[in-house]
Design an enzyme around this catalytic site. Structure first.
Site, PDB file in Angstrom:
ATOM      1  N   PHE A 180      58.584 -65.899 -31.151  1.00  0.00           N
ATOM      2  CA  PHE A 180      58.621 -64.708 -32.003  1.00  0.00           C
ATOM      3  C   PHE A 180      57.249 -64.054 -32.092  1.00  0.00           C
ATOM      4  CE2 PHE A 180      62.023 -67.498 -33.499  1.00  0.00           C
ATOM      5  CZ  PHE A 180      63.095 -66.648 -33.270  1.00  0.00           C
ATOM      6  N   CYS A 181      56.218 -64.808 -31.808  1.00  0.00           N
ATOM      7  CA  CYS A 181      54.869 -64.255 -31.866  1.00  0.00           C
ATOM      8  C   CYS A 181      53.990 -65.062 -30.918  1.00  0.00           C
ATOM      9  CB  CYS A 181      54.316 -64.305 -33.280  1.00  0.00           C
ATOM     10  SG  CYS A 181      52.711 -63.544 -33.451  1.00  0.00           S
ATOM     11  N   PRO A 182      53.356 -64.503 -29.908  1.00  0.00           N
ATOM     12  CA  PRO A 182      53.175 -63.061 -29.700  1.00  0.00           C
ATOM     13  C   PRO A 182      54.373 -62.343 -29.097  1.00  0.00           C
ATOM     14  CG  PRO A 182      52.031 -64.266 -27.983  1.00  0.00           C
ATOM     15  CD  PRO A 182      52.553 -65.285 -28.947  1.00  0.00           C
TER      16      PRO A 182
END
Lengths: 377, 76
Positions: free
Chosen positions: B13-15
């Site tokens: 989900f991140c990055p």
């Protein structure tokens, strides 16, 4: 059994302290030797740099002596690794000393590389070092109005910092009574204003209500410092009076020099945190090539899992946990509000509305970090 | 000489997949082929959008067992 931790940042320090506690009897009896090599005798609380950039903290508040943070059974040396010799289970330090190991933990972190973007160092301000954060604060203090452009390099550490910066800029100029004289515009690399969809959905209406403009799909190509223009890979030219960037990052030079990982990021198993192809080498924090945020939070949760596993391997011959991708990041939404983003490999973040208590919690955590990095929290 | 590089951005989900692709693209050589693996259905739209805007080449995009395989070539 020799355990060598290379790197004294958040990840390395938590791994070492956590291991020292779990293996107290083994280290006292001499069965286990725990050694840390670091590039510095000081430890910086890096999230504090954003506060330095706005005059809310001074640099001296960001540091502690590294030795003071470590358990006494850790053999600590300020002598960074010059060469990794994984085939011999050895490293050589800058001072020329050879350290043997049975288990190696690589936690060398990341570095900004502003010089890799033409014109960036001359034309832009940033806040990812003590010096640059102080310089940005002075630039902001003397700024009387005009176009402020904020652009983001890829990859970068602390993915929520760009939105925190925008809220802080808004509040800072508002407090000085010149917000109406400042055009505040945010340029982001992908097609929404934050890579985490929930953060983008929350921040967009916030930006709209505060008059913060934005443009997406903007990746910094070069900066024409003389004419004050930042140019994107996508062919957009932007004129500015003050350019603030989050610079592109890389892993440490020694990682690239010794061909441990492209870009300085070491190929790492996303659950065991073992370096791919090496059962006795582990990687934590920014140094991994994992598709997770490069943040102190990721480093913290990875370090706890890894320390527990290494201690278990020594005690029972097997690891006991997988890293599940857990990350918890505070998000400052200005000078008096904050929210947070918590997620793992399978669970997306679900943002809550910003609140004052969450901001106070973040301010408290700025001090609690020193407990956290000692492996106590 | 061009080469194919697999970027495993599944379950992130991140990055996020596109940010991962941009990161690898910066280090790639002109002519290199990159294959992005993503479990984010948004990648089907946002990757081609960025590739078109910056002027790289989209080679293919297909879904295999809930994983999107998006192949691109760096052109400049």
């Amino acid at each position: 059994m020799k355990i060598l931790v290379v790197g004294g940042g958040t990840a390395g320090t938590i791994v070492a302290n956590n291991l020292a506690r779990r293996l107290t009897a083994e280290t006292r009896s001499g069965k286990v030797q725990l050694t840390m090599l670091s590039a510095s005798d000081r430890h910086m609380y890096q999230p504090g740099l954003l506060y330095v950039a706005f005059g809310q903290m001074t640099p001296d508040q960001l540091y502690r002596d590294q030795a003071s943070l470590l358990e006494p059974t850790i053999d600590f040396h300020v002598d960074p690794v010059k060469k990794f010799m994984l085939d011999k289970k050895q490293v050589m330090t800058e001072a020329g000393k050879i350290h043997n190991y049975d288990i190696l933990v690589i936690a060398t972190g990341s570095r900004i590389v502003p010089d890799e973007t033409p014109g960036l160092t001359e034309g832009a301000e940033f806040f990812y070092t003590e010096e640059s954060a102080v310089k940005l604060y002075k630039r902001l203090r003397e700024f009387q109005g005009g176009r402020v452009a904020v652009a983001i390099g890829v990859p970068h550490k602390c993915p929520v910092a760009p939105v925190e910066l925008m809220f802080s800029l808004h509040d800072y100029f508002k407090a000085r009574g010149i917000r109406d004289k400042v055009n505040l515009k945010y340029y982001y690399p992908i097609g929404r204003i934050h890579t985490i969809e929930a953060v983008a959905k929350w921040a967009k209406p916030e930006f709209d209500s505060l008059g913060i403009e934005y443009e997406t799909l903007f990746n910094i190509k070069e900066v024409d410092a003389k004419n004050k223009i930042v140019k994107s890979e996508e062919g957009i030219d932007v004129e500015y009076d003050l350019l603030i960037v989050v610079p592109q990052h890389r892993g440490m030079e020694v990682i690239e020099r010794d061909n441990l990982g492209e870009g300085g990021w070491i190929p790492t198993d996303r659950h065991s945190l073992a370096m791919k192809g090496h059962d006795n080498v582990y990687v934590v924090g920014d140094t991994t090539n994992l598709p997770v945020s490069k943040t102190g939070s990721a480093a913290h949760f990875q370090a706890e899992v890894l320390a527990e596993n290494i201690a278990s391997i020594i005690k029972i011959g097997a690891p006991v946990r997988d890293y599940d991708g857990k990350i918890y990041c505070f998000i400052e939404a200005g000078r008096d509000r904050a929210t947070y983003s918590m997620f793992d490999y399978e669970t997306p973040p679900d943002l809550k509305p910003p609140s004052k208590p969450m901001h106070w919690f973040k301010l408290s955590y700025n001090q609690m970090y020193w407990t956290s990095v000692r492996g106590l929290l | 000489m061009s080469q194919t590089k697999i970027i495993d951005a599944r379950d992130t989900f991140c990055p996020g997949p596109l940010m991962e692709l941009i990161s690898y693209m910066k280090r790639a050589n002109v002519g290199d082929e990159l294959e992005l693996l993503s479990t984010d259905k948004g990648s089907v739209n946002d990757v081609p959008e960025w590739i078109a805007k910056v002027g790289h080449e989209l080679i293919s995009s297909e879904q295999v067992d809930n994983v999107w395989h998006i192949k691109v070539r760096k052109t400049k």
